[in-house]
Design an enzyme around this catalytic site. Structure first.
Site, PDB file in Angstrom:
ATOM      1  N   ASP B  51       0.813  -1.214   0.000  1.00 34.99           N
ATOM      2  CA  ASP B  51       0.000   0.000   0.000  1.00 34.99           C
ATOM      3  C   ASP B  51       0.850   1.269   0.000  1.00 34.99           C
ATOM      4  OD1 ASP B  51      -2.642  -0.836  -0.038  1.00 34.99           O
ATOM      5  OD2 ASP B  51      -2.635  -1.292   2.109  1.00 34.99           O
ATOM      6  N   TYR B 110       6.734  -9.874   7.207  1.00 32.60           N
ATOM      7  CA  TYR B 110       6.511  -8.448   7.386  1.00 32.60           C
ATOM      8  C   TYR B 110       6.942  -8.028   8.785  1.00 32.60           C
ATOM      9  CZ  TYR B 110       3.426  -8.186   3.274  1.00 32.60           C
ATOM     10  OH  TYR B 110       2.915  -8.198   2.002  1.00 32.60           O
TER      11      TYR B 110
END
Lengths: 244, 244
Positions: B51, B110
């Site tokens: 994003d 992540y």
């Protein structure tokens, strides 16, 4: 009353700490914020004149004011509203009128970060030196403690600087490595101009076998700037803490 | 031939990975660099559609080219000369023509960073969420492993997202703290849209005693997005690694 502020800043966009004609500086931004909050011009005195591009997580600066009207506990938040996001006041406390942030400092700690990898790390490009060449970390770790103690650091200061004495005492000088990040932490009673950056540059020379760890003492004795390593760039340097 | 690139980027200035009309994206910058180097338009396929504001230290993207003319070992350096300093190619290797960076990914890792302190850290403002409120770290550490395993993560995906199945498997989910930096590391076979950011937001709720660690299972079973925590901001998130 005399108030001592602790502050953090990212130095990337500033011409260093000290006010000057041709660049925006951290001191100027802080004085602007103080003038806005207290509605009167307020000069500040910094503990350390960090160079252009150098960062701080524990710079100190003091100012005098007749009546602050804002409780000390609220002062950081109020000032931060008037500061850009790359400068943050983290503490405010009252000190004696005679206090000098510069000359009363007992101990300063600096960190120099190196991103040691074949390729740059975009997340660390403003806060760590990118160094893509081989380094003998064991040699560097062995060399670092040679700087500890009371020494004449004339060989480790910028040419042309004019401190009265070049004797300084370092309390600690160590290197750690986590993945590709090499961190040099140096703690001492005081530092000559560019001293940490020249120590870092000298340790990089040690890592490249251009200087042997046990030659550090002889370089100090020589008082010859040309025998130490290069002055590494400012952006890897962060002033971590000042003790009073 | 089909070439897989590994790349790092700071997402601050980009509208995310994927090409779009109204924002500059990482994919667009990479395709521009490839077009310049190879003198022909080259579309790339990314492994993960990060994003806007999300960073990467191990994104992967592939492209086809008839004859690269540049040795794979030199390709990162050549491409980096045509990329802005916040995007860095760190590896290039040949893969099978049928290879898909997205669907052949076996494991993704992540990291979500939180700067947990009363005051912001200007050096971490682009890469860590500033969180100034009290947190019960023990509760958060206890809660994190509840996400590990094969579960229906419907409660932990952005409303309106349309993956065929909401079952995903996490291999690891842990929290560490170093001074004021809390790091959440999540590793899994695949992730739903916003899943890591909602897990991070849920752990912040746990730290604030709004959710108990042993309630995570029931929230999963409910498949109800409203029972999980908020979606935390993108800038604390970094895609660390993709394994094939």
């Amino acid at each position: 009353m005399h108030i001592l502020l602790t502050l953090s800043y990212e130095g990337t966009c500033y011409g260093g700490w000290q006010r000057q004609a041709n660049a925006v500086t951290v001191q100027e931004k802080l004085e602007e914020a103080l003038a806005r909050v207290f509605q009167t011009p307020i000069p500040v005195t910094g503990a350390s004149r960090t160079d252009a591009g150098v960062h701080a997580l524990g710079q100190a600066a003091s100012f005098h004011i007749e009546n602050a009207k804002i409780p000390l506990a609220k002062m950081p938040v109020v000032l931060n509203r008037c500061l850009p996001e790359d400068i943050v006041v983290t503490e405010a406390r009252q000190v004696a009128d005679s206090f000098s942030p510069r000359f009363d400092a007992k101990e300063k700690t600096y960190r120099y970060q190196i991103w040691h990898n074949r390729f740059p790390n975009p997340l660390l490009r403003r806060t760590a030196l990118f160094f893509p060449y081989p380094l003998d970390m064991d040699q560097m770790v062995e060399a670092a403690p040679h700087f500890v103690g009371r020494h004449d650091f004339a060989a480790f200061r910028a040419a042309g600087s004019s401190a009265k004495t070049t004797v300084r005492e370092l309390y600690a000088c160590g290197l750690t490595r986590t993945d590709s990040i090499i961190t040099l932490t140096v703690c001492g009673g005081g530092f000559l101009y560019n001293m940490v950056r020249i120590i870092a540059g000298t340790l990089l020379y040690v890592g490249q076998n251009k200087i042997q760890p046990d030659a550090i003492g002889a370089i100090m004795d020589s008082r010859d700037r040309t025998r130490a390593g290069k002055t590494v760039p400012p952006h890897g340097l962060t002033l971590l803490e000042i003790k009073y």
